[in-house]
Design an enzyme around this catalytic site. Structure first.
Site, PDB file in Angstrom:
ATOM      1  CG  ASP A  92      -2.087  -0.980   1.020  1.00  0.00           C
ATOM      2  OD1 ASP A  92      -1.978  -1.809   0.095  1.00  0.00           O
ATOM      3  OD2 ASP A  92      -3.067  -0.938   1.768  1.00  0.00           O
ATOM      4  CG  HIS A 135       2.087   2.972   8.148  1.00  0.00           C
ATOM      5  ND1 HIS A 135       1.524   2.346   9.226  1.00  0.00           N
ATOM      6  CD2 HIS A 135       1.160   3.862   7.711  1.00  0.00           C
ATOM      7  CE1 HIS A 135       0.288   2.800   9.408  1.00  0.00           C
ATOM      8  NE2 HIS A 135       0.046   3.719   8.512  1.00  0.00           N
ATOM      9  CG  HIS A 174      -3.967   3.710   9.298  1.00  0.00           C
ATOM     10  ND1 HIS A 174      -4.375   4.952   8.846  1.00  0.00           N
ATOM     11  CD2 HIS A 174      -4.689   2.810   8.592  1.00  0.00           C
ATOM     12  CE1 HIS A 174      -5.287   4.797   7.897  1.00  0.00           C
ATOM     13  NE2 HIS A 174      -5.504   3.505   7.730  1.00  0.00           N
TER      14      HIS A 174
HETATM   15  N1  FKS Z   1      -8.727   1.667   1.943  1.00  0.00           N
HETATM   16  C1  FKS Z   1      -7.447   1.669   1.269  1.00  0.00           C
HETATM   17  C2  FKS Z   1      -6.454   0.810   2.026  1.00  0.00           C
HETATM   18  C3  FKS Z   1      -5.320   1.683   2.517  1.00  0.00           C
HETATM   19  N2  FKS Z   1      -4.367   0.893   3.300  1.00  0.00           N
HETATM   20  C4  FKS Z   1      -3.157   1.664   3.612  1.00  0.00           C
HETATM   21  C5  FKS Z   1      -3.472   2.767   4.593  1.00  0.00           C
HETATM   22  C6  FKS Z   1      -2.233   3.594   4.851  1.00  0.00           C
HETATM   23  C7  FKS Z   1      -2.496   4.634   5.932  1.00  0.00           C
HETATM   24  C8  FKS Z   1      -1.360   5.649   6.012  1.00  0.00           C
HETATM   25  C9  FKS Z   1      -1.487   6.576   7.237  1.00  0.00           C
HETATM   26  O1  FKS Z   1      -2.705   7.289   7.221  1.00  0.00           O
HETATM   27  O2  FKS Z   1      -1.443   5.851   8.446  1.00  0.00           O
HETATM   28  C10 FKS Z   1      -0.339   7.575   7.214  1.00  0.00           C
HETATM   29  F1  FKS Z   1      -0.376   8.305   8.321  1.00  0.00           F
HETATM   30  F2  FKS Z   1       0.825   6.955   7.162  1.00  0.00           F
HETATM   31  F3  FKS Z   1      -0.458   8.373   6.166  1.00  0.00           F
HETATM   32 ZN    ZN Z   2      -3.419   6.811   9.120  1.00  0.00          ZN
END
Ligand code: FKS
Ligand code: ZN
Length: 661
Positions: A92, A135, A174
């Site tokens: 991702d 991440h 997250h």
């Molecule tokens: N529905 C789509 C699936 C997304 N899956 C990955 C989510 C990543 C989140 C990134 C984050 O928001 O944690 C950051 F702060 F790093 F930007």
């Molecule tokens: Zn996030």
């Protein structure tokens, strides 16, 4: 000292170049709408604008491996196919010819914040950056992140400024597994994270994100994970975790520097978080951290994908960093069952590491972590979850012209930056008469009459938000308290929280109408709780147990205060309570998060040594650090815990476990 703001439009110059549903939400507009909102609201002009800088290889190698850095260095020269191929080894995340440059600027921005805060150029600051960081791992990009901005900043602060203890608070929705990996055996870095988890069903779907991952070896206890196993978490859930977990542990740890992984996908409207906390909650989260580390706080943007709630949340954060009082939190109704279950699990997982949690209830044996859906918990029904969430934007309230007023005896010296309320204020004869007949009875004590009428003037000006807060040195504190409470509680919508520090009988009756709530710190044992609205917090004689006082403030007084949601907070110190100035300033500083900062401090005339420290806290200056806290006195923990257990039937915010019986 001011608040730094770091932003450079160069960090908007990269985007997703192909179709990838997992990454399409991470767009350059996230940064532009946030910065434009700060400019439009006038907040950007009030900040100290700092330039970005590129993190050097050495900076990046504080967290990442050489091979990873070398690999990323090649991406600017890759073809589209090579870029897509390069990303396929990670999860991702997407790359772009300019993302390496932006990733160096993002990490460098975090370092700029650390430098300017550690060198005392500014008190605190915020960096609006992309790509985010929390991440990314030592050898891998992940979740839109390339370099771990905040982890690099923490290692940098340890190396360059020999910072002993760093707190990282990650309020992004997250789990920042990259930060957890970097510090999980490091007792110098305490990592707090809450995150949507849904029993490992939510990204990044890691078993290592659960509450029982407390850190390894020397780092055991310094990794605190709060998994949200349901969506729809609200302001109450976030505040409960702060009051009953994050703040007690943070105060015991006593960091020298606070770094915030400021992700705003934990706000309402965000497609990733699907939570219901409103943007103004970030004013409270920021405020509650600002009395740690002497106010040295660096917030670095992480996530946030709703282009309406993101800028609102950013503005709430920056406005609080600038010292503006937090808005009154809307209808807090207490934590939900799922949040309480998570809170219970984390507190019991950490009780062996933190003395403030030593009395946390034990977990029913593995009953909780494996539980699927809580029986009886209402499921968010289908059509409801399909609706677009709507929320009322917090009304823009300008900070009052006068942040703090002082009402002192005529020979009293008014602290700087304070407005002096002289007796010359035109006194409303009707008020004078009322005072005479109600409070003063016969005595023609004109000095007290003058003081009391000036107090009513002060309260009226606070109510109109012309004055933010006030302090008064009075001869007769009982009469002053009665006058203030009667005058302030008179208006129909008003509620007055009275925090009474010191022994002595509270000089008025709290009736059950709920117009006043009295929390009294006292050394006198009192058996029964007279009423829901008169709460005696019995502490060891002479308040010498600072940890006991702080823990009672954090997990009793604050939750009560948030649930009660007063329009005015009156803090009364009767003489001889002997609280140290630092503890007093922590108390005033924390209470300032309530009632939109409308705090009125009443002290006896002989307490003028407290005038300076009180004024400083009312003006929003961070309270000095207390030092790492020892264990509270067992008898104080007992009495506070017993009180909490008795009161939780009346006050939802005092709950810390799911079993509400
Ligand atoms: N529905 C789509 C699936 C997304 N899956 C990955 C989510 C990543 C989140 C990134 C984050 O928001 O944690 C950051 F702060 F790093 F930007
Ligand atoms: Zn996030």
């Amino acid at each position: 000292m001011g608040t730094a703001l770091i932003y450079d439009e160069e960090m908007t110059n990269y985007k997703l170049l192909w179709v990838d549903p997992a990454c399409k939400i991470e767009v350059p507009e996230r940064l532009t709408v946030s910065y434009e909102a700060l400019v439009k609201s006038g907040l950007a002009d009030r900040c100290v604008s700092l330039p970005v800088r590129e993190a050097t290889d050495a900076d990046i190698l504080l967290v990442h491996s050489e091979e990873y850095l070398e690999a990323v260095k090649k991406t600017p020269y890759m073809t589209l196919e090579d870029l897509m191929d390069f990303c396929s080894q990670y999860g991702d995340v997407y790359f772009h010819p300019n993302i390496y440059h932006c990733a160096k600027l993002a990490a460098g921005s975090a370092l700029q914040l650390v430098d300017s805060v550690m060198m005392g150029k500014v008190r605190n600051g915020m960096a609006l950056v992309r790509p985010p960081g929390h991440h990314s791992m030592r050898n891998a990009a992940s979740g839109f992140c390339v370099f771990n901005n905040v982890a690099i900043a923490a290692q940098y602060a340890k190396q360059k400024y020999a910072v002993e203890r760093i707190l990282i608070v990650d309020w992004d929705i997250h789990h920042g597994q990259g930060v957890q990996d970097c510090f999980e055996d490091d007792p110098r870095v305490l990592y707090f994270s809450w995150h949507r988890y849904e029993h490992q069903k939510f990204w990044p779907n890691l078993r290592d994100s659960d509450f029982d991952r407390v850190g390894n070896e020397k780092g055991a206890g310094f990794n605190v994970n709060v998994p949200w196993n349901k969506v729809g978490m609200k302001n109450s859930d976030y505040l409960s975790v702060f009051c009953h977990l994050f703040l007690p542990v943070a105060y015991e740890f006593c960091p020298d520097l606070v770094l915030v992984c400021a992700g705003f996908d934990s706000a309402i409207g965000d497609p990733e978080g699907e939570m219901c906390a409103t943007p103004d909650i970030f004013a409270h989260l920021t405020h509650l951290l600002m009395n740690l580390a002497g106010g040295k706080l660096c917030a670095v943007l992480e996530g946030g994908y709703n282009l309406t709630s993101l800028p609102q949340s950013v503005c709430q954060t920056v406005q609080t960093l600038l010292g503006d009082p937090a808005p009154r939190p809307a209808n807090l109704d207490g934590p939900c069952l799922s949040a309480l279950e998570s809170l219970h699990c984390v507190r019991s997982a950490h009780k062996k590491y933190w003395s403030c949690l030593k009395h946390a209830a034990d977990l029913p044996t593995c009953e909780v972590s494996t539980k699927r859906n809580k029986v009886g918990e209402e499921e968010i029904n289908e059509e409801q979850s399909k609706q677009e969430p709507v929320w009322r934007e917090c009304p823009k309230t300008l900070p009052p012209d006068i942040s703090a007023a002082a009402l002192l005896p005529d020979d009293g010296i008014c602290p700087e930056r304070c407005y002096s309320l002289k007796s010359s204020e035109d006194l409303d004869p009707s008020i004078v008469n009322k005072l005479k007949e109600h409070i003063l009875k016969d005595t023609e004590d004109c000095e007290t009459l003058s003081t009391l009428s000036r107090l009513t003037v002060l309260i009226d000006k606070m109510e109109k938000n012309e004055i933010g807060s006030g302090l008064a040195l009075v001869k007769d504190i009982s009469k002053a308290v009665i006058c203030v409470v009667q005058h302030a509680a008179a208006a129909p919508m008003n509620r007055v929280l009275v925090v009474y520090v010191g022994d002595g009988v509270v000089p008025f009756h709290t009736n059950e109408d709920g117009k006043t709530l009295v929390v009294q710190f006292t050394t006198q044992k009192s058996e029964e709780i007279q009423s829901k609205y008169l709460i005696p917090v019995c502490l060891q004689k002479d308040y010498s147990d600072i940890p006991g006082f702080i823990q009672a403030t954090l997990s009793l007084l604050l939750p009560l205060g948030y649930e009660y949601d007063p329009s005015l907070v009156v803090v009364v110190q009767t003489s001889g309570c002997g609280l140290s100035h630092n503890v007093w300033q922590q108390l005033i500083g924390l209470l300032r998060g309530l009632a939109q900062g409308h705090t009125l401090v009443l002290m006896q005339e002989d307490q003028n040594a407290y005038v300076g420290p009180t004024a400083s806290s009312l003006l929003g200056d961070p309270a000095p650090p207390l030092g790492p806290l020892e264990a509270p006195l067992p008898e104080n923990v007992e009495s506070t815990e017993k009180l909490r257990l008795r009161l939780k039937a009346d006050w939802n915010f005092l709950l810390t476990t799911g079993n509400v019986k």
